[in-house]
Design a protein around this motif. Structure first.
Motif, PDB file in Angstrom:
ATOM      1  N   HIS A  24      15.775 -19.524   1.382  1.00 19.37           N
ATOM      2  CA  HIS A  24      16.178 -18.325   0.388  1.00 19.37           C
ATOM      3  C   HIS A  24      14.835 -17.747   0.067  1.00 19.37           C
ATOM      4  CE1 HIS A  24      17.660 -16.554  -3.179  1.00 19.37           C
ATOM      5  NE2 HIS A  24      16.565 -16.847  -3.510  1.00 19.37           N
ATOM      6  N   MET A  25      13.875 -18.404   0.065  1.00 21.48           N
ATOM      7  CA  MET A  25      12.558 -17.873  -0.298  1.00 21.48           C
ATOM      8  C   MET A  25      12.115 -16.761   1.034  1.00 21.48           C
ATOM      9  SD  MET A  25      12.124 -18.458  -3.395  1.00 21.48           S
ATOM     10  CE  MET A  25      10.294 -17.907  -3.556  1.00 21.48           C
ATOM     11  N   ALA A  26      12.143 -17.596   2.228  1.00 17.98           N
ATOM     12  CA  ALA A  26      11.635 -16.674   3.332  1.00 17.98           C
ATOM     13  C   ALA A  26      12.337 -15.483   3.385  1.00 17.98           C
ATOM     14  CB  ALA A  26      12.075 -17.468   4.682  1.00 17.98           C
ATOM     15  N   MET A  27      13.699 -15.462   3.064  1.00 16.94           N
ATOM     16  CA  MET A  27      14.250 -14.159   3.085  1.00 16.94           C
ATOM     17  C   MET A  27      13.890 -13.241   2.170  1.00 16.94           C
ATOM     18  SD  MET A  27      18.283 -15.307   4.294  1.00 16.94           S
ATOM     19  CE  MET A  27      18.756 -15.093   2.358  1.00 16.94           C
ATOM     20  N   ASP A  28      13.539 -13.532   1.141  1.00 22.11           N
ATOM     21  CA  ASP A  28      13.109 -12.850  -0.093  1.00 22.11           C
ATOM     22  C   ASP A  28      11.690 -12.290   0.213  1.00 22.11           C
ATOM     23  OD1 ASP A  28      14.258 -11.977  -2.177  1.00 22.11           O
ATOM     24  OD2 ASP A  28      13.310 -13.340  -3.732  1.00 22.11           O
ATOM     25  N   ILE A  29      11.155 -12.372   1.229  1.00 24.30           N
ATOM     26  CA  ILE A  29       9.599 -11.687   1.290  1.00 24.30           C
ATOM     27  C   ILE A  29       9.612 -10.456   2.002  1.00 24.30           C
ATOM     28  CG2 ILE A  29       7.177 -12.415   2.098  1.00 24.30           C
ATOM     29  CD1 ILE A  29       8.261 -15.176   2.062  1.00 24.30           C
ATOM     30  N   PRO A  30       9.269  -9.389   1.069  1.00 28.41           N
ATOM     31  CA  PRO A  30       9.210  -8.211   2.011  1.00 28.41           C
ATOM     32  C   PRO A  30       7.756  -8.168   2.768  1.00 28.41           C
ATOM     33  CG  PRO A  30       8.420  -8.046  -0.329  1.00 28.41           C
ATOM     34  CD  PRO A  30       8.785  -9.391   0.011  1.00 28.41           C
ATOM     35  N   ASP A  31       7.934  -7.244   3.786  1.00 26.62           N
ATOM     36  CA  ASP A  31       6.622  -6.980   4.377  1.00 26.62           C
ATOM     37  C   ASP A  31       6.290  -5.384   4.296  1.00 26.62           C
ATOM     38  OD1 ASP A  31       4.518  -6.654   6.070  1.00 26.62           O
ATOM     39  OD2 ASP A  31       5.779  -6.724   7.974  1.00 26.62           O
ATOM     40  N   PRO A  32       5.915  -4.948   2.964  1.00 25.90           N
ATOM     41  CA  PRO A  32       5.809  -3.739   2.727  1.00 25.90           C
ATOM     42  C   PRO A  32       4.553  -2.781   3.569  1.00 25.90           C
ATOM     43  CG  PRO A  32       4.726  -4.769   1.008  1.00 25.90           C
ATOM     44  CD  PRO A  32       5.417  -5.770   1.894  1.00 25.90           C
ATOM     45  N   ASP A  33       4.769  -1.729   3.898  1.00 28.45           N
ATOM     46  CA  ASP A  33       3.705  -0.907   4.842  1.00 28.45           C
ATOM     47  C   ASP A  33       3.777   0.548   4.186  1.00 28.45           C
ATOM     48  OD1 ASP A  33       1.848  -0.230   6.643  1.00 28.45           O
ATOM     49  OD2 ASP A  33       3.042  -0.650   8.353  1.00 28.45           O
ATOM     50  N   THR A  34       3.275   0.684   3.027  1.00 30.71           N
ATOM     51  CA  THR A  34       3.431   2.214   2.367  1.00 30.71           C
ATOM     52  C   THR A  34       2.294   2.928   2.877  1.00 30.71           C
ATOM     53  OG1 THR A  34       2.108   1.292   0.354  1.00 30.71           O
ATOM     54  CG2 THR A  34       4.354   1.190   0.394  1.00 30.71           C
ATOM     55  N   GLY A  35       1.183   2.342   3.490  1.00 32.72           N
ATOM     56  CA  GLY A  35       0.214   3.215   3.764  1.00 32.72           C
ATOM     57  C   GLY A  35      -1.099   3.054   2.869  1.00 32.72           C
ATOM     58  N   THR A  36      -0.892   2.384   1.611  1.00 35.92           N
ATOM     59  CA  THR A  36      -2.040   2.189   0.881  1.00 35.92           C
ATOM     60  C   THR A  36      -1.977   0.768   0.325  1.00 35.92           C
ATOM     61  OG1 THR A  36      -0.711   2.690  -1.372  1.00 35.92           O
ATOM     62  CG2 THR A  36      -1.910   4.419   0.060  1.00 35.92           C
ATOM     63  N   VAL A  37      -2.916   0.063   0.180  1.00 35.59           N
ATOM     64  CA  VAL A  37      -2.935  -1.444  -0.203  1.00 35.59           C
ATOM     65  C   VAL A  37      -2.510  -1.659  -1.544  1.00 35.59           C
ATOM     66  CG1 VAL A  37      -5.281  -1.361  -0.869  1.00 35.59           C
ATOM     67  CG2 VAL A  37      -4.269  -3.563  -0.178  1.00 35.59           C
ATOM     68  N   GLU A  38      -2.656  -0.600  -2.508  1.00 35.03           N
ATOM     69  CA  GLU A  38      -2.352  -0.770  -3.945  1.00 35.03           C
ATOM     70  C   GLU A  38      -0.836  -0.764  -3.879  1.00 35.03           C
ATOM     71  OE1 GLU A  38      -2.964   1.000  -8.230  1.00 35.03           O
ATOM     72  OE2 GLU A  38      -4.135   2.068  -6.483  1.00 35.03           O
ATOM     73  N   ALA A  39      -0.152   0.154  -3.139  1.00 38.42           N
ATOM     74  CA  ALA A  39       1.318   0.060  -3.207  1.00 38.42           C
ATOM     75  C   ALA A  39       1.770  -1.070  -2.742  1.00 38.42           C
ATOM     76  CB  ALA A  39       1.798   1.357  -2.734  1.00 38.42           C
ATOM     77  N   ASP A  40       1.418  -1.509  -1.455  1.00 36.29           N
ATOM     78  CA  ASP A  40       2.061  -2.788  -0.877  1.00 36.29           C
ATOM     79  C   ASP A  40       1.717  -3.993  -1.850  1.00 36.29           C
ATOM     80  OD1 ASP A  40       2.382  -1.295   1.357  1.00 36.29           O
ATOM     81  OD2 ASP A  40       0.579  -1.989   2.545  1.00 36.29           O
ATOM     82  N   LEU A  41       0.525  -4.079  -2.385  1.00 35.83           N
ATOM     83  CA  LEU A  41       0.389  -5.419  -3.261  1.00 35.83           C
ATOM     84  C   LEU A  41       1.326  -5.196  -4.348  1.00 35.83           C
ATOM     85  CD1 LEU A  41      -3.506  -5.750  -3.291  1.00 35.83           C
ATOM     86  CD2 LEU A  41      -1.903  -7.122  -2.049  1.00 35.83           C
ATOM     87  N   ARG A  42       1.777  -3.850  -4.868  1.00 36.87           N
ATOM     88  CA  ARG A  42       2.349  -4.072  -6.207  1.00 36.87           C
ATOM     89  C   ARG A  42       3.945  -4.138  -5.563  1.00 36.87           C
ATOM     90  NH1 ARG A  42       0.501   1.048  -7.724  1.00 36.87           N
ATOM     91  NH2 ARG A  42       2.227   2.278  -6.353  1.00 36.87           N
ATOM     92  N   ALA A  43       4.387  -3.916  -4.472  1.00 37.74           N
ATOM     93  CA  ALA A  43       5.565  -4.260  -3.989  1.00 37.74           C
ATOM     94  C   ALA A  43       5.736  -5.636  -3.725  1.00 37.74           C
ATOM     95  CB  ALA A  43       5.942  -3.663  -2.556  1.00 37.74           C
ATOM     96  N   LEU A  44       4.659  -6.372  -2.891  1.00 38.10           N
ATOM     97  CA  LEU A  44       4.605  -7.801  -3.133  1.00 38.10           C
ATOM     98  C   LEU A  44       4.740  -8.578  -4.303  1.00 38.10           C
ATOM     99  CD1 LEU A  44       1.976  -8.667  -0.403  1.00 38.10           C
ATOM    100  CD2 LEU A  44       4.423  -9.058  -0.190  1.00 38.10           C
ATOM    101  N   ALA A  45       4.002  -7.954  -5.294  1.00 40.13           N
ATOM    102  CA  ALA A  45       4.008  -8.629  -6.859  1.00 40.13           C
ATOM    103  C   ALA A  45       5.396  -8.708  -7.483  1.00 40.13           C
ATOM    104  CB  ALA A  45       2.732  -8.329  -7.484  1.00 40.13           C
ATOM    105  N   ARG A  46       5.816  -7.346  -7.358  1.00 38.33           N
ATOM    106  CA  ARG A  46       7.214  -6.964  -7.886  1.00 38.33           C
ATOM    107  C   ARG A  46       8.280  -7.966  -7.166  1.00 38.33           C
ATOM    108  NH1 ARG A  46       7.846  -0.540  -9.042  1.00 38.33           N
ATOM    109  NH2 ARG A  46       6.153  -0.370 -10.613  1.00 38.33           N
ATOM    110  N   SER A  47       8.188  -8.207  -5.772  1.00 38.75           N
ATOM    111  CA  SER A  47       9.223  -9.090  -5.252  1.00 38.75           C
ATOM    112  C   SER A  47       9.119 -10.521  -5.795  1.00 38.75           C
ATOM    113  CB  SER A  47       8.877  -8.845  -3.762  1.00 38.75           C
ATOM    114  OG  SER A  47       9.802  -9.827  -2.942  1.00 38.75           O
ATOM    115  N   LEU A  48       7.799 -10.783  -5.832  1.00 41.75           N
ATOM    116  CA  LEU A  48       7.715 -12.379  -6.449  1.00 41.75           C
ATOM    117  C   LEU A  48       8.168 -12.508  -7.821  1.00 41.75           C
ATOM    118  CD1 LEU A  48       6.555 -15.021  -5.973  1.00 41.75           C
ATOM    119  CD2 LEU A  48       4.608 -14.181  -6.839  1.00 41.75           C
ATOM    120  N   ALA A  49       7.645 -11.323  -8.665  1.00 43.40           N
ATOM    121  CA  ALA A  49       8.352 -11.528 -10.045  1.00 43.40           C
ATOM    122  C   ALA A  49       9.771 -11.413 -10.033  1.00 43.40           C
ATOM    123  CB  ALA A  49       7.865 -10.337 -10.795  1.00 43.40           C
ATOM    124  N   HIS A  50      10.618 -10.696  -9.293  1.00 45.04           N
ATOM    125  CA  HIS A  50      11.933 -10.599  -9.372  1.00 45.04           C
ATOM    126  C   HIS A  50      12.694 -11.918  -8.613  1.00 45.04           C
ATOM    127  CE1 HIS A  50      15.873  -8.764  -8.972  1.00 45.04           C
ATOM    128  NE2 HIS A  50      15.910  -9.325  -7.783  1.00 45.04           N
TER     129      HIS A  50
END
Length: 198
Positions: free
Chosen positions: A68-94
């Protein structure tokens, strides 16, 4: 007498049905009242089918939680590290504020936490999350957005730390605002050179 249980096929379908039933049982009953019999009934399989694949309830929970946890991990590649980290953090929180996520946290950090199998599952799940998210950091280093010596694991642990603090200790709301703050903290620490390889 004919059973009114749904009949589940073989292989991957059985595994998916049992995993879904495992998480549903954790949500509904919690770890203490969790039983393989109830999982089998909910999944529409015989309990011997479950025991052929998983030796006990702990191994079943570990496998279902890890998948379940493995399927829930995104691999964001927005082009900026700030947006990518935000996406990872939001995914973890959610992922940990859903009913399934709350049940997983309870199983891994409360009643079952002392069991070696659950402790190992906890390590596996979190190391797997770190490993899957590392490309976000390595891409940012390659783009010149982060210092060359930035350690992906250290940055990602820093990102997660603020979220886990509120989830497990303070009980403060875990939402997108907190996730965005966690991303800014991790990014600032990396830019300050505090997250290099040891």
């Amino acid at each position: 007498m004919k059973s009114d249980r749904p009949v589940v096929g073989r292989g991957a379908k059985v595994r998916a049905a049992v995993h879904a039933a495992t998480l549903a049982e954790l949500v509904d009953k919690g770890y203490a009242a969790f039983s393989v019999d109830a999982v089998a009934q909910r999944a529409g399989v015989h309990k011997t089918t479950v025991y052929r694949r998983w030796k006990d309830r702990e191994s079943l929970i570990v496998d279902a939680v890890a998948e379940h946890m493995a399927m829930d991990i995104p691999d964001p590649d927005t082009g900026t590290v700030e947006a990518d980290l935000r996406a990872l953090a939001r995914s973890l929180a959610h992922s940990f504020t859903t009913p399934a996520g709350q049940a997983i946290l309870a199983a891994m950090f409360t009643g079952a936490a002392h069991l070696p199998e659950i402790a190992e599952a906890r390590r596996h799940v979190f190391h797997d999350r770190l490993r899957r998210a590392e490309p976000v950091v390595t891409r940012a280093v390659a783009r010149g957005e982060l210092p060359a010596g930035t350690d992906p694991a250290e940055l990602l642990k820093t990102l997660a730390a603020r979220i886990y603090l509120d989830l497990l200790i303070t009980g403060d709301p875990v939402d997108e605002a907190l996730a965005d703050k966690a991303a800014r903290i991790a990014l600032a620490a990396a830019h300050a050179g505090a997250l290099g390889h040891a």
